[in-house]
Scaffold this active site. Structure first.
Site, PDB file in Angstrom:
ATOM      1  N   CYS A 336       0.829  -1.204   0.000  1.00 37.34           N
ATOM      2  CA  CYS A 336       0.000   0.000   0.000  1.00 37.34           C
ATOM      3  C   CYS A 336       0.871   1.264   0.000  1.00 37.34           C
ATOM      4  O   CYS A 336       1.569   1.520  -0.965  1.00 37.34           O
ATOM      5  CB  CYS A 336      -0.974  -0.030   1.173  1.00 37.34           C
ATOM      6  SG  CYS A 336      -2.354   1.114   0.972  1.00 37.34           S
ATOM      7  N   HIS A 446      -3.717  -5.393   1.075  1.00 32.32           N
ATOM      8  CA  HIS A 446      -3.473  -5.718   2.483  1.00 32.32           C
ATOM      9  C   HIS A 446      -3.892  -7.166   2.733  1.00 32.32           C
ATOM     10  O   HIS A 446      -4.916  -7.623   2.233  1.00 32.32           O
ATOM     11  CB  HIS A 446      -4.287  -4.801   3.396  1.00 32.32           C
ATOM     12  CG  HIS A 446      -3.805  -3.398   3.436  1.00 32.32           C
ATOM     13  ND1 HIS A 446      -2.632  -3.035   4.061  1.00 32.32           N
ATOM     14  CD2 HIS A 446      -4.337  -2.249   2.925  1.00 32.32           C
ATOM     15  CE1 HIS A 446      -2.466  -1.725   3.945  1.00 32.32           C
ATOM     16  NE2 HIS A 446      -3.478  -1.232   3.262  1.00 32.32           N
TER      17      HIS A 446
END
Length: 508
Positions: A336, A446
């Site tokens: 991310c 994630h």
């Protein structure tokens, strides 16, 4: 309201163990045939989860949902505060961002909307699970005198639901008697009857060594001690990133050394739990200004303030060390915000990710991947799955997780050296080993390491470079290991805690 009284886990302080004790209570009630409904009215955390509907919630409430045998839903954590630095937090109500607030203005401007969101979350949760029993977690201490009038998630909620409360105290910190007596003495007369029991957490040594202390507490407070939980911190990582330095020590069986950057605004560090659980992997957290060394790989995790954290990396010299490490053949992996930092350029025209130090809206990245990221107010919030194209093998492996990010990332100049990490090309990219440096990869996904076969294939790539034998890819999803840990936690809870005073008492 539910027929069975709500239960609530309060703590004498932050870090007393409320989250795990709530998870244990949920698993124990599930074993007894009940439907426990975990709920925390307000949480402050950058360790988040995205539910199936695309709503954002604290990871600790997701863990409690799994303990209860339920799918996490944002109604379980209707108010989430995500610290952004400078005493400012992003406000998440019922899964979605409603703005930001500074600490000194929060209760003035957001108390009424927050209490409304909490009541809406309760109604939604109970409507979707009729007959369930609420299992509430408090926040911090319930007797912060300066905040009691604007309390959203402790005694206001306990009184509203007439909950049966247990007070948890961490004996490892020392001063457990003062913690308990002080907390009880600060309760108002109308609140004191809500406390049905005391729970001593993180006790080291033989249980009988606390017998005298238990007798004293019961004689001097009139509240029964439900039990004494032993030290179990090796089961789960701490909820708060400030406690990362207290994680487990060196593993005797470790064969791979993986450095993880301890970013100032670190978020979603639960992404690393599956690696932490690998017996042959040693994680070493490296903060800006600390020595990077020569690990087998470097992971840059998520960040709540990507540009500020990038500046901290660059200004401390850690950025130059990363670049030199990669030039020398080192492997770097970003998740991310970590992936965004690996790119050539990050643009933040709205100042969403900490702004650039100079006040400009654009900042150069680490330059390890040919990527450009432009941040915008729109936030990607969704669960995803895709077939991984890298690392290569006999067949593509399915990976799953969730997106939780601002910004759109694109590849520069149609790079021939940078390839998609998976079939959904926008989820990540990889630049393979070459004469110009080591492998660099990044993903928006994630939870990518939770896929057992993919995680093992990634580790085997590192092992091959060290001349180590490959590990079996026949590895279950990390959720099975997490569930086994929840069972171990509940086993200990059932062995050491007597729930009957909590379940059977009245509020009369």
């Amino acid at each position: 309201m539910t027929a069975k009284p709500a239960l609530m886990v309060l703590g004498t302080s932050s870090g007393a163990g409320k989250s795990l004790m709530t998870a244990a209570l949920c698993r124990v009630l599930r074993r007894r045939g009940e439907t426990p409904l975990p709920f925390k009215g307000q949480n402050m955390s950058n360790n988040a989860w995205v539910d199936q509907a695309g709503g954002e919630m604290a990871y600790s409430q997701a863990l409690q949902a799994w303990a209860a045998g339920l799918e996490p839903e944002c109604a379980m954590n209707p108010v989430l505060l995500k610290p952004q630095g400078d005493s400012t937090s992003e406000l998440i109500h019922l899964g979605h961002s409603v703005g930001s607030a500074r600490a000194e203005h929060y209760y003035r401007d957001w108390f009424k909307p927050g209490w409304k969101a909490i009541r809406q979350g309760l109604e939604a949760l109970q409507s979707s699970h009729p007959g369930g029993r609420l299992v509430l977690e408090g926040a911090g201490s319930p007797v912060e005198v300066n905040l009691q009038k604007r309390d959203l998630t402790n005694l206001r909620l306990a009184q509203y639901l007439r909950a049966h409360c247990v007070l948890v105290a961490d004996i490892e910190r020392g001063g457990v008697f003062a913690q308990i007596v002080g907390t009880l003495n600060l309760l108002r007369p109308v609140e004191r009857p809500l406390i049905k029991g005391l729970l001593i957490n993180r006790f080291r040594g033989r249980r009988e060594l606390f017998d005298e202390g238990q007798r004293w507490l019961e004689a001097n407070t009139g509240v029964p001690v439900l039990g004494v939980m032993p030290w179990l911190d090796e089961l789960f990582p701490p909820e708060d990133s400030l406690d990362l330095l207290e994680r487990r020590g060196r593993k005797r069986s470790a064969e791979l050394n993986i450095a993880v950057l301890k970013l100032p605004s670190l978020s979603n560090f639960s992404d690393l739990d599956p690696l932490e659980a690998e017996p042959t992997v040693q994680l070493r957290w490296v903060a800006p200004g600390e020595e990077l060394g020569l690990p087998d790989a470097v992971v840059i995790p998520g960040s709540k303030q990507t540009l500020r954290d990038l500046a901290a990396i660059l200004n401390s010299g850690l950025g130059a060390a990363l670049q030199a490490y990669n030039t020398g053949g080192g492997h770097v992996f970003g998740i991310c915000g970590g992936m965004q930092m690996l790119g050539d350029e990050l643009c933040d025209p709205e100042g969403l990710e900490g702004g650039a130090p100079s006040g400009n809206t654009s900042q150069a990245g680490l330059g390890l991947l040919p990527l450009r990221t432009v941040f915008s107010a729109d936030k990607a919030l969704r669960q995803r799955s895709s077939a991984a194209l890298w690392p290569g093998g006999s067949h593509a492996l399915e990976i799953e997780g969730f997106e939780l990010h601002h910004g759109l990332t694109t590849i520069n100049n149609a790079s021939e050296t940078c390839k998609p990490l998976c079939r959904d090309e926008e989820l990540g990219w990889v630049k393979p080993f070459s004469d110009h440096g080591g492998l660099v990869a990044g993903t928006y996904l994630h939870g990518v390491f939770e896929s057992g076969p993919w995680r093992r294939r990634w580790l085997n790539q590192l092992r091959e470079r060290k001349g180590l034998a490959p590990l079996s890819e026949q590895q279950p999803h990390h959720s099975r290991q997490r569930d086994a840990l929840l069972d171990r936690l509940a086993d200990a809870f059932e062995q050491h805690i007597n729930l009957e005073p909590l379940l059977n008492s009245s509020n009369g």
